[in-house]
Design a protein around this motif. Structure first.
Motif, PDB file in Angstrom:
ATOM      1  N   UNK A 215     -17.126  48.846  -1.999  1.00 35.27           N
ATOM      2  CA  UNK A 215     -18.451  48.377  -2.405  1.00 35.27           C
ATOM      3  C   UNK A 215     -19.519  49.421  -2.105  1.00 35.27           C
ATOM      4  N   UNK A 216     -19.311  50.203  -1.049  1.00 34.71           N
ATOM      5  CA  UNK A 216     -20.293  51.217  -0.663  1.00 34.71           C
ATOM      6  C   UNK A 216     -20.034  52.550  -1.358  1.00 34.71           C
ATOM      7  N   UNK A 217     -18.766  52.962  -1.393  1.00 32.93           N
ATOM      8  CA  UNK A 217     -18.443  54.323  -1.823  1.00 32.93           C
ATOM      9  C   UNK A 217     -17.853  54.417  -3.229  1.00 32.93           C
ATOM     10  N   UNK A 218     -17.347  53.310  -3.752  1.00 35.27           N
ATOM     11  CA  UNK A 218     -16.789  53.350  -5.094  1.00 35.27           C
ATOM     12  C   UNK A 218     -15.326  53.757  -5.100  1.00 35.27           C
ATOM     13  N   UNK A 219     -14.660  53.441  -6.197  1.00 35.04           N
ATOM     14  CA  UNK A 219     -13.227  53.677  -6.317  1.00 35.04           C
ATOM     15  C   UNK A 219     -12.876  55.164  -6.271  1.00 35.04           C
TER      16      UNK A 219
ATOM     17  N   UNK B 117      -8.533  56.611   9.782  1.00 35.24           N
ATOM     18  CA  UNK B 117      -8.205  55.666   8.712  1.00 35.24           C
ATOM     19  C   UNK B 117      -6.710  55.689   8.405  1.00 35.24           C
ATOM     20  N   UNK B 118      -6.147  56.891   8.423  1.00 34.99           N
ATOM     21  CA  UNK B 118      -4.700  56.976   8.173  1.00 34.99           C
ATOM     22  C   UNK B 118      -3.908  56.349   9.315  1.00 34.99           C
ATOM     23  N   UNK B 119      -4.323  56.633  10.552  1.00 25.68           N
ATOM     24  CA  UNK B 119      -3.582  56.130  11.710  1.00 25.68           C
ATOM     25  C   UNK B 119      -3.592  54.605  11.775  1.00 25.68           C
ATOM     26  N   UNK B 120      -4.703  53.993  11.404  1.00 32.95           N
ATOM     27  CA  UNK B 120      -4.810  52.533  11.527  1.00 32.95           C
ATOM     28  C   UNK B 120      -4.449  51.820  10.230  1.00 32.95           C
ATOM     29  N   UNK B 121      -4.202  52.601   9.163  1.00 34.61           N
ATOM     30  CA  UNK B 121      -3.836  51.982   7.888  1.00 34.61           C
ATOM     31  C   UNK B 121      -4.930  51.087   7.338  1.00 34.61           C
ATOM     32  N   UNK B 122      -6.168  51.578   7.374  1.00 36.80           N
ATOM     33  CA  UNK B 122      -7.310  50.723   7.049  1.00 36.80           C
ATOM     34  C   UNK B 122      -7.264  50.182   5.625  1.00 36.80           C
ATOM     35  N   UNK B 123      -6.759  50.985   4.701  1.00 40.87           N
ATOM     36  CA  UNK B 123      -6.790  50.542   3.307  1.00 40.87           C
ATOM     37  C   UNK B 123      -5.635  49.610   2.958  1.00 40.87           C
ATOM     38  N   UNK B 124      -4.827  49.289   3.962  1.00 37.21           N
ATOM     39  CA  UNK B 124      -3.814  48.250   3.771  1.00 37.21           C
ATOM     40  C   UNK B 124      -4.409  46.863   4.013  1.00 37.21           C
ATOM     41  N   UNK B 125      -5.652  46.828   4.487  1.00 37.99           N
ATOM     42  CA  UNK B 125      -6.342  45.569   4.752  1.00 37.99           C
ATOM     43  C   UNK B 125      -7.366  45.348   3.637  1.00 37.99           C
ATOM     44  N   UNK B 126      -7.110  44.351   2.821  1.00 37.16           N
ATOM     45  CA  UNK B 126      -7.906  44.147   1.601  1.00 37.16           C
ATOM     46  C   UNK B 126      -9.386  43.971   1.890  1.00 37.16           C
ATOM     47  N   UNK B 127      -9.722  43.267   2.991  1.00 33.78           N
ATOM     48  CA  UNK B 127     -11.142  43.024   3.253  1.00 33.78           C
ATOM     49  C   UNK B 127     -11.898  44.317   3.563  1.00 33.78           C
ATOM     50  N   UNK B 128     -11.267  45.221   4.330  1.00 35.93           N
ATOM     51  CA  UNK B 128     -11.913  46.496   4.630  1.00 35.93           C
ATOM     52  C   UNK B 128     -11.919  47.402   3.400  1.00 35.93           C
ATOM     53  N   UNK B 129     -10.848  47.382   2.642  1.00 34.84           N
ATOM     54  CA  UNK B 129     -10.803  48.171   1.412  1.00 34.84           C
ATOM     55  C   UNK B 129     -11.933  47.757   0.476  1.00 34.84           C
ATOM     56  N   UNK B 130     -12.128  46.456   0.313  1.00 37.44           N
ATOM     57  CA  UNK B 130     -13.201  45.959  -0.555  1.00 37.44           C
ATOM     58  C   UNK B 130     -14.574  46.366  -0.039  1.00 37.44           C
TER      59      UNK B 130
ATOM     60  N   UNK C  57      -7.969  58.663   0.117  1.00 35.25           N
ATOM     61  CA  UNK C  57      -6.523  58.384   0.210  1.00 35.25           C
ATOM     62  C   UNK C  57      -5.713  59.653  -0.039  1.00 35.25           C
ATOM     63  N   UNK C  58      -6.145  60.454  -0.992  1.00 34.14           N
ATOM     64  CA  UNK C  58      -5.438  61.691  -1.309  1.00 34.14           C
ATOM     65  C   UNK C  58      -5.470  62.662  -0.130  1.00 34.14           C
TER      66      UNK C  58
END
Length: 393
Positions: free
Chosen positions: A252-256, A235-248, A263-264
């Motif tokens: 939706x599954x795991x919660x904020x 996830x860190x290597x591909x920067x997954x949470x920089x993509x809003x659709x994947x972040x959402x 992320x931490x």
């Protein structure tokens, strides 16, 4: 700044002292290996210009204080961009052969000239710095351990699909309608990640000597921890949470709260990929389950063979420790090793909470386990080389 993957030097690549500092020839101009500027002299182990020499002298002792790269740790370094990213410039200095040991040698010579009466004290202090920062003594690892390390790196690289996953991520992000961000299915990406790590594990001799039932028992026991650790890295290597659709979709599954925890951990995870590769094997051959999945212990064919797992695991734990000592010296190796353990415990704690409280996560985990069992049957029926030798890279 944690050491980067491309700083790893194999025994065949490691330069000798004579190769690190060939005689300077002031009559010839050439190009700096870091930025491409004009260079005359070898500075600290590599042909470099005055600017890069000064830069390395200023930062080479304190890489941990350098601000991380804001992109993907692959900034192009040339005369125009050399001041833009300290992280990538320093990494390139190490990659072309610069070593802080030669700064120390220069400092020692200067210290001797300044005060012969304080020579013993200064030398002692300098040696402490060497021990606490970086060893680079190849004899720390035996020849067989260097070979093992080389095999691990090759096997991982042969099975690695991060670039493919990154391409899927980018293509999906471009093709998804902004109004349908929440319909992304994380299972597709998790299956890709899982397949990659299983191909890597299945190329290891320690895994191949197990029967298929033992392999399944081992993965039933440890796959949650291995996948949790490796997914965090990917996830860190591909920067997954920089993509809003994947972040959402993941929120939706795991919660904020869980996403914030991931992320931490991503920020704390070591950026030296060789460490990650060895760590994956250590986690695979654990003799204890990372998450209580209510598995049937009576069906665990390795329940009475713990010593076999410990034998394999100890080989790789020792390899990791010696590699860390080789790269960073005893003091920083201890800190890094402790941080690795802390990160694993943090990941395991989050996984345990998810398994108890999140039904969707349990269904995803069960589906991945079934997918792995099918993969193992397929792998068993196919003649595959050990260590991924001969596989396309």
């Amino acid at each position: 700044m944690p050491a980067k993957e491309h700083l790893f030097i194999s025994p065949q690549q490691a330069p000798s002292d004579s190769a690190q500092m060939p005689p300077n020839n002031p009559s010839n101009f050439s190009l700096c290996l870091i930025c491409g500027d004009r260079a005359r002299f070898n500075n600290y182990g590599a042909l470099s210009c005055q600017s890069c020499k000064t830069f390395f002298r200023r930062n080479g002792f304190r890489p941990e204080t350098v601000r991380p790269c804001t992109l993907v740790n692959k900034c192009e370094i040339n005369m125009k961009t050399r001041h833009s990213c300290t992280y990538c410039r320093l990494s390139k200095c190490f990659a072309v052969g610069m070593t802080s040991d030669l700064i120390r040698k220069e400092d020692l010579k200067s210290s001797k000239r300044l005060s012969s009466t304080k020579n013993t004290q200064i030398t002692t202090i300098s040696r402490i710095v060497i021990t606490s920062f970086q060893s680079q003594d190849r004899t720390i690892l035996s020849d067989s351990q260097w070979t093992l390390l080389s095999n691990i790196v090759h096997a991982y690289d042969a099975c690695n699909t991060i670039s493919h996953i990154k391409q899927i991520l980018n293509n999906s992000s471009e093709s998804i309608d902004e109004t349908k961000k929440d319909i992304i299915d994380p299972m597709d990406m998790l299956n890709q990640i899982c397949e990659s790590v299983i191909l890597f594990i299945s190329s290891l001799p320690d895994f191949r000597i197990l029967t298929q039932n033992e392999q399944i028992s081992l993965l039933n026991r440890n796959l949650h921890g291995v996948m949790g650790f490796y997914s965090t890295f990917v996830f860190r290597q591909i920067g997954i949470f920089n993509h809003a659709n994947y972040l959402n979709a993941f929120e939706a599954i795991y919660g904020m709260n869980i996403i914030s925890a991931i992320k931490n951990v991503m920020e704390q995870l070591d950026s030296n990929e060789t460490i990650i590769k060895i760590a994956l094997i250590i986690l695979t051959f654990s003799s204890e389950s990372y998450v209580d999945t209510d598995r049937n212990v009576d069906m665990d064919t390795l329940s009475y063979g713990t010593f076999r797992l410990l034998g394999s695991q100890n080989v790789y734990v020792e390899l990791l420790w010696k590699y860390l000592t080789y790269q960073y010296g005893y003091g920083r190796a201890a800190v890094r090793f402790a941080q690795f353990i802390q990160i694993v415990l943090c990941i395991v704690r989050n996984l345990a909470m998810l398994h108890v409280n999140n039904e969707i996560h349990r269904r995803i985990s069960d589906a991945i386990v079934e997918h792995i069992k099918q993969m193992l049957v397929f792998i068993e029926s196919e003649p595959r080389p050990l260590w991924g030798k001969g596989l396309p890279t």
